[in-house]
Design a protein around this motif. Structure first.
Motif, PDB file in Angstrom:
ATOM      1  N   VAL A   1     -11.920   5.901  -8.186  1.00  0.00           N
ATOM      2  CA  VAL A   1     -11.265   4.638  -7.888  1.00  0.00           C
ATOM      3  C   VAL A   1     -11.256   3.811  -9.161  1.00  0.00           C
ATOM      4  O   VAL A   1     -12.292   3.642  -9.803  1.00  0.00           O
TER       5      VAL A   1
ATOM      6  N   TYR B   1      -5.681  -1.542  -6.776  1.00  0.00           N
ATOM      7  CA  TYR B   1      -6.610  -0.433  -6.581  1.00  0.00           C
ATOM      8  C   TYR B   1      -5.840   0.880  -6.634  1.00  0.00           C
ATOM      9  O   TYR B   1      -4.781   1.005  -6.024  1.00  0.00           O
TER      10      TYR B   1
ATOM     11  N   GLU C   1       0.840  -1.191   0.000  1.00  0.00           N
ATOM     12  CA  GLU C   1       0.000   0.000   0.000  1.00  0.00           C
ATOM     13  C   GLU C   1       0.875   1.240   0.000  1.00  0.00           C
ATOM     14  O   GLU C   1       1.941   1.263   0.594  1.00  0.00           O
TER      15      GLU C   1
ATOM     16  N   GLN D   1      -5.131  -8.183  -6.718  1.00  0.00           N
ATOM     17  CA  GLN D   1      -6.043  -7.102  -7.067  1.00  0.00           C
ATOM     18  C   GLN D   1      -5.319  -5.779  -6.862  1.00  0.00           C
ATOM     19  O   GLN D   1      -4.607  -5.605  -5.880  1.00  0.00           O
TER      20      GLN D   1
ATOM     21  N   TYR E   1      -9.830  -0.004 -10.424  1.00  0.00           N
ATOM     22  CA  TYR E   1      -9.279  -1.230  -9.878  1.00  0.00           C
ATOM     23  C   TYR E   1      -9.421  -2.359 -10.884  1.00  0.00           C
ATOM     24  O   TYR E   1     -10.238  -2.302 -11.792  1.00  0.00           O
TER      25      TYR E   1
ATOM     26  N   GLY F   1     -13.613  -4.558  -4.004  1.00  0.00           N
ATOM     27  CA  GLY F   1     -13.013  -5.612  -4.824  1.00  0.00           C
ATOM     28  C   GLY F   1     -13.663  -6.957  -4.636  1.00  0.00           C
ATOM     29  O   GLY F   1     -13.893  -7.679  -5.605  1.00  0.00           O
TER      30      GLY F   1
ATOM     31  N   VAL G   1      -6.584   5.173  -6.194  1.00  0.00           N
ATOM     32  CA  VAL G   1      -7.526   6.213  -5.789  1.00  0.00           C
ATOM     33  C   VAL G   1      -6.891   7.555  -6.129  1.00  0.00           C
ATOM     34  O   VAL G   1      -5.744   7.816  -5.753  1.00  0.00           O
TER      35      VAL G   1
ATOM     36  N   LEU H   1     -11.902  -0.271  -0.111  1.00  0.00           N
ATOM     37  CA  LEU H   1     -11.375  -0.820  -1.364  1.00  0.00           C
ATOM     38  C   LEU H   1     -11.458  -2.347  -1.398  1.00  0.00           C
ATOM     39  O   LEU H   1     -11.830  -2.932  -2.419  1.00  0.00           O
TER      40      LEU H   1
END
Length: 147
Positions: free
Chosen positions: A60, A71, A17, A69, A62, A38, A73, A34
């Motif tokens: 967002v 993502y 992250e 996955q 994704y 997902g 933002v 998130l």
């Protein structure tokens, strides 16, 4: 600004992250939001199929790649179109680093190089590099040569 970039496994565990300009007390909210987004939408998704959502004043984007996955933002100039460009660079770089769409084990085996690549793509909330060859050169991990 690109507010967040998260990569998780298919069970929703965060693998990587990066938050930029997001207060620490809001990060848990974003993680939860998130991952829930997902799990609801990425079950039957194809590799690199993009999904777009809007939450408050942010965008967002994704997708799923192999067993992971991704993502992103963003807000202001990082609308869904700009985020889709960033996510394309990230997915193509991940495929290059891993040699194929990664599963969790392969992703974790290549974790260091993936983190370096992510830092070269996005730095402090701004897209820095979108050229795969330049990113490869920047993360070679070789000392500079003297002339």
């Amino acid at each position: 600004m690109l507010l967040a970039a998260l990569i998780s496994n298919s069970e929703g565990n965060i693998l990587v992250e990066r938050f930029n300009g997001v207060p620490s007390e809001e990060r848990l909210h974003w993680r939860t939001f998130l991952v829930k987004l997902g799990t609801e939408n990425l079950k039957d998704a194809k590799n690199e199929e993009l999904f777009v959502a809007s939450h408050k004043s942010v965008y967002v984007v994704y997708t799923v790649l192999g067993d992971i996955q991704i993502y992103l933002v963003g807000k202001d100039e990082y609308d869904e179109l700009a985020l889709s460009e960033v996510i394309f660079v990230i997915t193509s770089t991940l495929k290059d680093v891993c040699g194929k769409p990664p599963n969790e084990r392969l992703f974790l085996d290549k974790y260091g190089r993936i983190c370096l690549c992510l830092d070269e793509i996005v730095w402090t909330g701004v897209l820095e590099n979108n050229d795969k060859e330049r990113i490869k050169r920047l993360v070679r991990l070789k000392p500079p040569t003297e002339f």
